[in-house]
Design a protein around this motif. Sequence first.
Motif, PDB file in Angstrom:
ATOM      1  N   GLN A   1       0.827  -1.197   0.000  1.00  0.00           N
ATOM      2  CA  GLN A   1       0.000   0.000   0.000  1.00  0.00           C
ATOM      3  C   GLN A   1       0.861   1.245   0.000  1.00  0.00           C
ATOM      4  O   GLN A   1       1.979   1.242   0.516  1.00  0.00           O
ATOM      5  N   VAL A   2       0.319   2.278  -0.595  1.00  0.00           N
ATOM      6  CA  VAL A   2       0.995   3.570  -0.655  1.00  0.00           C
ATOM      7  C   VAL A   2       0.135   4.611   0.032  1.00  0.00           C
ATOM      8  O   VAL A   2      -1.065   4.722  -0.245  1.00  0.00           O
ATOM      9  N   GLN A   3       0.742   5.350   0.944  1.00  0.00           N
ATOM     10  CA  GLN A   3       0.020   6.394   1.671  1.00  0.00           C
ATOM     11  C   GLN A   3       0.606   7.768   1.334  1.00  0.00           C
ATOM     12  O   GLN A   3       1.806   7.899   1.137  1.00  0.00           O
ATOM     13  N   LEU A   4      -0.277   8.750   1.318  1.00  0.00           N
ATOM     14  CA  LEU A   4       0.137  10.136   1.080  1.00  0.00           C
ATOM     15  C   LEU A   4      -0.240  10.983   2.282  1.00  0.00           C
ATOM     16  O   LEU A   4      -1.358  10.854   2.801  1.00  0.00           O
ATOM     17  N   MET A  34       3.242  13.515 -10.478  1.00  0.00           N
ATOM     18  CA  MET A  34       2.912  14.079  -9.173  1.00  0.00           C
ATOM     19  C   MET A  34       2.155  15.372  -9.447  1.00  0.00           C
ATOM     20  O   MET A  34       2.653  16.248 -10.168  1.00  0.00           O
ATOM     21  N   ASN A  35       0.965  15.481  -8.901  1.00  0.00           N
ATOM     22  CA  ASN A  35       0.053  16.574  -9.253  1.00  0.00           C
ATOM     23  C   ASN A  35      -0.533  17.220  -8.010  1.00  0.00           C
ATOM     24  O   ASN A  35      -0.633  16.595  -6.952  1.00  0.00           O
ATOM     25  N   TRP A  36      -0.947  18.467  -8.191  1.00  0.00           N
ATOM     26  CA  TRP A  36      -1.737  19.172  -7.180  1.00  0.00           C
ATOM     27  C   TRP A  36      -3.057  19.602  -7.813  1.00  0.00           C
ATOM     28  O   TRP A  36      -3.070  20.175  -8.912  1.00  0.00           O
ATOM     29  N   ASN A  96      -1.891  14.343  -5.715  1.00  0.00           N
ATOM     30  CA  ASN A  96      -2.223  13.107  -6.434  1.00  0.00           C
ATOM     31  C   ASN A  96      -0.919  12.544  -6.985  1.00  0.00           C
ATOM     32  O   ASN A  96      -0.198  13.269  -7.683  1.00  0.00           O
ATOM     33  N   ILE A  97      -0.635  11.312  -6.627  1.00  0.00           N
ATOM     34  CA  ILE A  97       0.622  10.694  -7.048  1.00  0.00           C
ATOM     35  C   ILE A  97       0.318   9.370  -7.725  1.00  0.00           C
ATOM     36  O   ILE A  97      -0.452   8.556  -7.200  1.00  0.00           O
ATOM     37  N   ARG A  98       0.964   9.158  -8.871  1.00  0.00           N
ATOM     38  CA  ARG A  98       0.751   7.941  -9.666  1.00  0.00           C
ATOM     39  C   ARG A  98       2.079   7.238  -9.897  1.00  0.00           C
ATOM     40  O   ARG A  98       3.085   7.879 -10.157  1.00  0.00           O
ATOM     41  N   GLY A  99       2.034   5.934  -9.779  1.00  0.00           N
ATOM     42  CA  GLY A  99       3.256   5.174  -9.993  1.00  0.00           C
ATOM     43  C   GLY A  99       2.973   3.696  -9.958  1.00  0.00           C
ATOM     44  O   GLY A  99       1.861   3.260 -10.300  1.00  0.00           O
ATOM     45  N   PHE A 100       3.977   2.916  -9.541  1.00  0.00           N
ATOM     46  CA  PHE A 100       3.848   1.473  -9.453  1.00  0.00           C
ATOM     47  C   PHE A 100       4.307   1.005  -8.082  1.00  0.00           C
ATOM     48  O   PHE A 100       5.308   1.505  -7.552  1.00  0.00           O
ATOM     49  N   ASP A 109      -2.756   5.084  -8.021  1.00  0.00           N
ATOM     50  CA  ASP A 109      -3.199   6.446  -8.327  1.00  0.00           C
ATOM     51  C   ASP A 109      -3.856   6.946  -7.055  1.00  0.00           C
ATOM     52  O   ASP A 109      -5.055   6.783  -6.853  1.00  0.00           O
ATOM     53  N   ASN A 110      -3.056   7.508  -6.181  1.00  0.00           N
ATOM     54  CA  ASN A 110      -3.505   7.829  -4.823  1.00  0.00           C
ATOM     55  C   ASN A 110      -3.649   9.330  -4.590  1.00  0.00           C
ATOM     56  O   ASN A 110      -2.977  10.147  -5.215  1.00  0.00           O
ATOM     57  N   TRP A 111      -4.508   9.624  -3.619  1.00  0.00           N
ATOM     58  CA  TRP A 111      -4.793  11.025  -3.280  1.00  0.00           C
ATOM     59  C   TRP A 111      -4.445  11.299  -1.834  1.00  0.00           C
ATOM     60  O   TRP A 111      -4.603  10.428  -0.966  1.00  0.00           O
ATOM     61  N   GLY A 112      -3.996  12.515  -1.583  1.00  0.00           N
ATOM     62  CA  GLY A 112      -3.800  12.951  -0.213  1.00  0.00           C
ATOM     63  C   GLY A 112      -5.127  13.272   0.443  1.00  0.00           C
ATOM     64  O   GLY A 112      -6.184  13.257  -0.201  1.00  0.00           O
ATOM     65  N   GLN A 113      -5.069  13.578   1.736  1.00  0.00           N
ATOM     66  CA  GLN A 113      -6.283  13.807   2.509  1.00  0.00           C
ATOM     67  C   GLN A 113      -6.878  15.193   2.282  1.00  0.00           C
ATOM     68  O   GLN A 113      -8.006  15.452   2.679  1.00  0.00           O
ATOM     69  N   GLY A 114      -6.114  16.073   1.645  1.00  0.00           N
ATOM     70  CA  GLY A 114      -6.589  17.429   1.403  1.00  0.00           C
ATOM     71  C   GLY A 114      -6.140  18.366   2.509  1.00  0.00           C
ATOM     72  O   GLY A 114      -6.111  17.988   3.686  1.00  0.00           O
ATOM     73  N   THR A 115      -5.801  19.569   2.127  1.00  0.00           N
ATOM     74  CA  THR A 115      -5.416  20.587   3.108  1.00  0.00           C
ATOM     75  C   THR A 115      -6.050  21.916   2.703  1.00  0.00           C
ATOM     76  O   THR A 115      -6.049  22.297   1.532  1.00  0.00           O
TER      77      THR A 115
END
Length: 121
Positions: A1-4, A34-36, A96-100, A109-115
């Motif tokens: 798992q990948v966490q942001l 890597m996106n915002w 938003n970060i995408r990878g393997f 294709d994961n998202w952060g919790q938002g700020t």
Amino acid sequence: QVQLVESGGGLVQAGGSLRLSCAASGSIFSINAMNWYRQTPGNKRELVAAVTSGGSTNYADSVKGRFTISRDNAKNTVYLQMNNLKPEDTAVYYCNIRGFDSRWRRPFDNWGQGTQVTVAS
């Protein structure tokens, strides 16, 4: 798992600056984009800035010349430096970060919790 995990939002006066950070951790084999993004109530999430694995960047017209996206590949972290902030920049910002992943080489294709970023006039 990948966490942001995001950090760096807050309240700032118009004309001020903030720096957002988003760190990825977990079973990461590689990171590509890597996106915002940002979102205001009742509106769709919009892309603010993007950086590729090669370092190419792209910005929304509304933030060009004021925001800078950067990445630290050694830390799996993406940053968004926001200068000359305007009240219309007020929004919840998401990374938003995408990878393997490293275990199965499957894409993520994961998202952060938002700020929250609030710019006072």
